[in-house]
Design a protein around this motif. Structure first.
Motif, PDB file in Angstrom:
ATOM      1  N   SER A  44       0.826  -1.215   0.000  1.00  0.00           N
ATOM      2  CA  SER A  44       0.000   0.000   0.000  1.00  0.00           C
ATOM      3  C   SER A  44       0.854   1.256   0.000  1.00  0.00           C
ATOM      4  N   PRO A  45       0.413   2.287  -0.720  1.00  0.00           N
ATOM      5  CA  PRO A  45       1.117   3.565  -0.646  1.00  0.00           C
ATOM      6  C   PRO A  45       1.022   4.124   0.767  1.00  0.00           C
ATOM      7  N   ASN A  46       2.050   4.822   1.194  1.00  0.00           N
ATOM      8  CA  ASN A  46       2.057   5.380   2.543  1.00  0.00           C
ATOM      9  C   ASN A  46       2.830   6.686   2.541  1.00  0.00           C
ATOM     10  N   LEU A  47       2.707   7.390   3.631  1.00  0.00           N
ATOM     11  CA  LEU A  47       3.458   8.623   3.834  1.00  0.00           C
ATOM     12  C   LEU A  47       4.110   8.555   5.208  1.00  0.00           C
ATOM     13  N   LEU A  48       5.411   8.644   5.226  1.00  0.00           N
ATOM     14  CA  LEU A  48       6.189   8.676   6.457  1.00  0.00           C
ATOM     15  C   LEU A  48       6.760  10.084   6.579  1.00  0.00           C
ATOM     16  N   ALA A  49       6.607  10.680   7.738  1.00  0.00           N
ATOM     17  CA  ALA A  49       7.081  12.058   7.899  1.00  0.00           C
ATOM     18  C   ALA A  49       7.700  12.260   9.277  1.00  0.00           C
ATOM     19  N   GLY A  50       8.696  13.128   9.309  1.00  0.00           N
ATOM     20  CA  GLY A  50       9.317  13.538  10.560  1.00  0.00           C
ATOM     21  C   GLY A  50       9.040  15.021  10.756  1.00  0.00           C
ATOM     22  N   ALA A  51       8.670  15.400  11.968  1.00  0.00           N
ATOM     23  CA  ALA A  51       8.298  16.788  12.220  1.00  0.00           C
ATOM     24  C   ALA A  51       8.766  17.254  13.585  1.00  0.00           C
ATOM     25  N   MET A  52       8.854  18.552  13.708  1.00  0.00           N
ATOM     26  CA  MET A  52       9.061  19.213  14.995  1.00  0.00           C
ATOM     27  C   MET A  52       7.732  19.871  15.339  1.00  0.00           C
ATOM     28  N   TYR A  53       7.163  19.488  16.467  1.00  0.00           N
ATOM     29  CA  TYR A  53       5.913  20.083  16.926  1.00  0.00           C
ATOM     30  C   TYR A  53       6.231  21.185  17.936  1.00  0.00           C
ATOM     31  N   THR A  54       5.541  22.291  17.803  1.00  0.00           N
ATOM     32  CA  THR A  54       5.549  23.334  18.819  1.00  0.00           C
ATOM     33  C   THR A  54       4.091  23.608  19.173  1.00  0.00           C
ATOM     34  N   LEU A  55       3.762  23.460  20.445  1.00  0.00           N
ATOM     35  CA  LEU A  55       2.382  23.597  20.880  1.00  0.00           C
ATOM     36  C   LEU A  55       2.261  24.657  21.971  1.00  0.00           C
ATOM     37  N   ALA A  56       1.220  25.449  21.874  1.00  0.00           N
ATOM     38  CA  ALA A  56       0.844  26.370  22.944  1.00  0.00           C
ATOM     39  C   ALA A  56      -0.371  25.752  23.621  1.00  0.00           C
ATOM     40  N   LEU A  57      -0.295  25.632  24.934  1.00  0.00           N
ATOM     41  CA  LEU A  57      -1.366  24.994  25.687  1.00  0.00           C
ATOM     42  C   LEU A  57      -1.938  25.925  26.746  1.00  0.00           C
ATOM     43  N   VAL A  58      -3.186  25.650  27.105  1.00  0.00           N
ATOM     44  CA  VAL A  58      -3.855  26.388  28.180  1.00  0.00           C
ATOM     45  C   VAL A  58      -4.479  25.381  29.139  1.00  0.00           C
ATOM     46  N   LYS A  59      -4.606  25.801  30.369  1.00  0.00           N
ATOM     47  CA  LYS A  59      -5.239  24.954  31.384  1.00  0.00           C
ATOM     48  C   LYS A  59      -6.738  25.224  31.357  1.00  0.00           C
ATOM     49  N   ASP A  60      -7.523  24.197  31.147  1.00  0.00           N
ATOM     50  CA  ASP A  60      -8.983  24.282  31.185  1.00  0.00           C
ATOM     51  C   ASP A  60      -9.406  23.892  32.598  1.00  0.00           C
ATOM     52  N   ASP A  61      -9.616  24.904  33.442  1.00  0.00           N
ATOM     53  CA  ASP A  61      -9.944  24.630  34.845  1.00  0.00           C
ATOM     54  C   ASP A  61     -11.281  23.918  35.001  1.00  0.00           C
ATOM     55  N   SER A  62     -12.219  24.135  34.074  1.00  0.00           N
ATOM     56  CA  SER A  62     -13.531  23.501  34.201  1.00  0.00           C
ATOM     57  C   SER A  62     -13.435  21.982  34.082  1.00  0.00           C
ATOM     58  N   GLN A  63     -12.457  21.488  33.351  1.00  0.00           N
ATOM     59  CA  GLN A  63     -12.260  20.043  33.201  1.00  0.00           C
ATOM     60  C   GLN A  63     -10.978  19.565  33.877  1.00  0.00           C
TER      61      GLN A  63
END
Length: 157
Positions: free
Chosen positions: A112-131
């Motif tokens: 099967s055709p496929n896609l393999l990828a390497g990445a650098m993730y940068t994430l901004a997160l927030v705290k959801d106090d309700s959960q």
């Protein structure tokens, strides 16, 4: 809790582990096609930027989940670094990701055709106090390399 073997909120985690858990919940939600788990990890207004695809947000995130979620995928995450801001309500995470993508039901077929990828993730997160959960508000996936067939990514325009 849907298809996940663990609850979304794991009280025994440290703050750092809870921040990283948001990334893990999002990835596991994609890899197992578990929308509830994925949504537990992202804000309703999350934006995602992928250099060769563009920027998606809001309902676009649903489009991304509907395209990638059903695929046969695995994402391996490593080299995770976490910075929790002094306010303890915002954080930044960087991580490496290697992801293998196959069309739904074709992952076990070696031809099967496929896609393999390497990445650098940068994430901004927030705290959801309700959960009492950390959630990704912005996700930048800087693709460093890829090999295979990018056309299998059906959620792209």
């Amino acid at each position: 809790m849907a298809g996940s073997a663990l609850p979304y909120n794991i009280p025994s985690l440290t703050t750092r582990e809870s921040v990283v858990d948001a990334l893990y919940r999002a990835i596991q939600g994609l890899d197992t096609n578990d929308r509830a788990l994925f949504q537990s990890a992202v804000t309703d207004d999350m934006t995602m930027e992928i250099p060769f695809v563009g920027s998606i947000s809001g309902p676009g995130i649903d489009k991304m989940f509907e395209g990638v979620g059903p695929m046969d995928t695995t994402h391996a995450i490593s080299n995770v670094r976490v910075h929790v801001e002094e306010d303890s309500k915002t954080a930044t995470v960087t991580a490496y990701a290697v992801a293998q993508h196959f069309k739904a039901g074709e992952g076990s077929d070696p031809t099967s055709p496929n896609l393999l990828a390497g990445a650098m993730y940068t994430l901004a997160l927030v705290k959801d106090d309700s959960q009492d959960l950390w959630k990704v508000k912005k996700w930048v996936a800087e693709i460093k390399w890829r090999q295979g067939d990018p056309s299998i990514m059906t959620w792209r325009d």
